[in-house]
Each structure stands twice: as structure tokens, then as C-alpha cells.
Design a protein around this motif. Structure first.
Motif, PDB file in Angstrom:
ATOM      1  N   GLU A  18      -5.306  59.295  52.735  1.00  0.00           N
ATOM      2  CA  GLU A  18      -4.134  59.027  53.556  1.00  0.00           C
ATOM      3  C   GLU A  18      -2.878  59.636  52.930  1.00  0.00           C
ATOM      4  OE1 GLU A  18      -1.733  55.140  55.366  1.00  0.00           O
ATOM      5  OE2 GLU A  18      -3.696  54.908  54.411  1.00  0.00           O
ATOM      6  N   LEU A  19      -2.029  60.231  53.759  1.00  0.00           N
ATOM      7  CA  LEU A  19      -0.793  60.827  53.263  1.00  0.00           C
ATOM      8  C   LEU A  19       0.162  59.753  52.742  1.00  0.00           C
ATOM      9  CD1 LEU A  19      -0.023  63.531  55.982  1.00  0.00           C
ATOM     10  CD2 LEU A  19      -1.041  63.857  53.732  1.00  0.00           C
ATOM     11  N   ILE A  20       0.852  60.083  51.663  1.00  0.00           N
ATOM     12  CA  ILE A  20       1.811  59.160  51.054  1.00  0.00           C
ATOM     13  C   ILE A  20       3.198  59.429  51.628  1.00  0.00           C
ATOM     14  CG2 ILE A  20       2.947  58.520  48.884  1.00  0.00           C
ATOM     15  CD1 ILE A  20       0.332  59.289  47.462  1.00  0.00           C
ATOM     16  N   ASN A  21       3.927  58.393  51.920  1.00  0.00           N
ATOM     17  CA  ASN A  21       5.304  58.527  52.386  1.00  0.00           C
ATOM     18  C   ASN A  21       6.222  58.609  51.166  1.00  0.00           C
ATOM     19  OD1 ASN A  21       7.804  58.411  53.527  1.00  0.00           O
ATOM     20  ND2 ASN A  21       7.538  56.426  54.523  1.00  0.00           N
ATOM     21  N   PHE A  22       6.587  59.835  50.784  1.00  0.00           N
ATOM     22  CA  PHE A  22       7.403  60.040  49.589  1.00  0.00           C
ATOM     23  C   PHE A  22       8.817  59.476  49.736  1.00  0.00           C
ATOM     24  CE2 PHE A  22       4.439  63.702  48.663  1.00  0.00           C
ATOM     25  CZ  PHE A  22       3.865  63.112  47.553  1.00  0.00           C
ATOM     26  N   SER A  23       9.280  59.272  50.973  1.00  0.00           N
ATOM     27  CA  SER A  23      10.634  58.766  51.162  1.00  0.00           C
ATOM     28  C   SER A  23      10.761  57.288  50.791  1.00  0.00           C
ATOM     29  CB  SER A  23      11.075  58.961  52.622  1.00  0.00           C
ATOM     30  OG  SER A  23      10.284  58.183  53.496  1.00  0.00           O
ATOM     31  N   PHE A  24       9.635  56.593  50.683  1.00  0.00           N
ATOM     32  CA  PHE A  24       9.681  55.181  50.300  1.00  0.00           C
ATOM     33  C   PHE A  24      10.064  55.055  48.833  1.00  0.00           C
ATOM     34  CE2 PHE A  24       7.502  51.405  48.528  1.00  0.00           C
ATOM     35  CZ  PHE A  24       8.177  50.423  49.244  1.00  0.00           C
ATOM     36  N   ALA A  33      12.442  56.416  47.222  1.00  0.00           N
ATOM     37  CA  ALA A  33      12.758  57.721  46.649  1.00  0.00           C
ATOM     38  C   ALA A  33      14.127  57.717  45.969  1.00  0.00           C
ATOM     39  CB  ALA A  33      12.749  58.778  47.752  1.00  0.00           C
ATOM     40  N   THR A  54      17.577  59.451  45.691  1.00  0.00           N
ATOM     41  CA  THR A  54      18.290  60.255  46.697  1.00  0.00           C
ATOM     42  C   THR A  54      19.703  60.679  46.301  1.00  0.00           C
ATOM     43  OG1 THR A  54      19.047  58.226  47.791  1.00  0.00           O
ATOM     44  CG2 THR A  54      16.993  59.209  48.604  1.00  0.00           C
TER      45      THR A  54
END
Length: 197
Positions: free
Chosen positions: A2-8, A10, A12
């Protein structure tokens, strides 16, 4: 997988990065120069391989390895150099990126040396016959050149090369331990629906 949501969770902002990483020593922040000094010139003249980093107007990036004989790059003065664009596979990714976004980064290597030279600047695609003719290889001038107005030059520390042991022959994997470039090429063609005959 499953793809990881890197914005979680993160990072910034620069402020947050600095809280985690800290700030560099004055010697590090002031080691860059805005021109090709005698040491940078010598490094470029001895380098048979460098990497050219570009991005298009949309910010999509590319890094291209460039090999040539030492002194293949022409240093015009202490602020400008020209990279010959030798005939290749005609993808011209770097050329097209530079046309839409002139900012470039160069990373020069010298075999056996763990330090590298980094140069940042603005590039222009040139077709000046006088310059290109002077950069001929086997009596063939490059079709185009990449003129770079240098903005920043500095030597990068050897840590990456020391840790990777890239120049240590004993640490190199055997060729049999990974697929050949032809196998990788054929796999990519099949993935993209190209039927090999």
C-alpha cells in the motif's frame, strides 16, 4: 504494498527543519564562492564525469550523467563555462528542461577522490559555431552546447564517498549479482507495452 501518505506528519517549514537539524558552522556557510577560482578550474579540468541536474518549468526534475575526456568542458572565464552536448539517444531531457527553466546544478567527480565539486548557476542552450568547433571530439563538434553562468561553487565534504566506499574495489558487487542494462531496458519496454521481436 500500500502507498504511504508522505504528507502525514511531514516537515513543511525551514523553521521546523532547523529545530531538528540545527544550523551549520560559519565555515560551512561561507565556503562557497561566486566564481570559478583556480581550485575549481583545476577540479573541472581533471574531472571526466559530472552530473547535470535540471528541472522544467513545472518543477519536474532530472539528473543526467555526463562523461567526457578531462578538459572536455570549456571554461570561458571565471564566471562562465560551456558543456558540450555530444550526440546521444535524442531524449534531450536536460536541454528541454533548460529551455523552460534555466537553473542547473553540476556535481563533478574525479576518480579516487572522495571530495566533489558542486556548481550552481543558470544555463542557456547555445549553437555558437566558434565555441562548438573548439570543443570537437574526433573532429566532430557537438551539435549544441550548454552555456552556464556560474552563481555558486564549493567543494563538498567526502562523507558520502567514505561511507559508500564507492572507490573501494573490494566492496563492489559482482556483475552477476544484478541484471544487465539490456535486461532492465527490455523489462521497461514490456512494461510500457512494447512487444519485442
Amino acid at each position: 504494498m500500500e502507498l504511504i501518505n508522505f504528507s502525514f506528519n511531514a516537515v513543511t517549514s525551514e523553521e521546523e527543519v532547523r529545530k531538528i537539524v540545527g544550523t551549520p558552522h560559519e565555515h560551512i556557510t561561507k565556503k562557497s564562492v561566486s566564481q570559478i577560482d583556480e581550485h575549481c578550474k583545476r577540479f573541472i579540468e581533471m574531472s571526466p564525469l559530472f552530473f547535470l541536474s535540471t528541472a522544467n518549468a513545472e518543477g519536474k526534475c532530472d539528473v543526467s550523467p555526463r562523461g567526457d575526456f578531462p578538459c572536455g568542458i570549456q571554461i570561458l572565464n571565471n564566471k562562465q563555462l560551456v558543456i558540450p552536448d555530444r550526440p546521444g539517444n535524442k531524449r534531450i531531457d536536460s536541454i528541454l528542461n533548460i529551455i523552460s527553466n534555466p537553473h542547473v546544478g553540476l556535481l563533478f567527480l574525479i576518480p579516487g577522490l572522495e571530495e566533489v565539486l558542486r556548481i550552481n548557476g543558470r544555463a542557456t542552450i547555445i549553437k555558437n559555431p566558434e565555441i562548438l568547433d573548439s570543443m570537437s571530439l574526433n573532429e566532430r563538434p557537438p551539435l549544441l552546447g550548454i552555456g552556464v553562468d556560474v552563481e555558486e561553487c564549493f567543494i563538498h565534504c567526502p562523507r558520502a564517498f567514505k561511507k559508500s566506499k564507492v572507490w573501494d574495489i573490494d566492496s563492489w558487487p559482482t556483475k552477476e549479482s544484478f541484471p544487465s542494462s539490456l535486461e532492465i531496458f527490455h523489462s521497461a519496454l514490456l512494461h510500457n507495452g512494447v512487444v519485442l521481436k
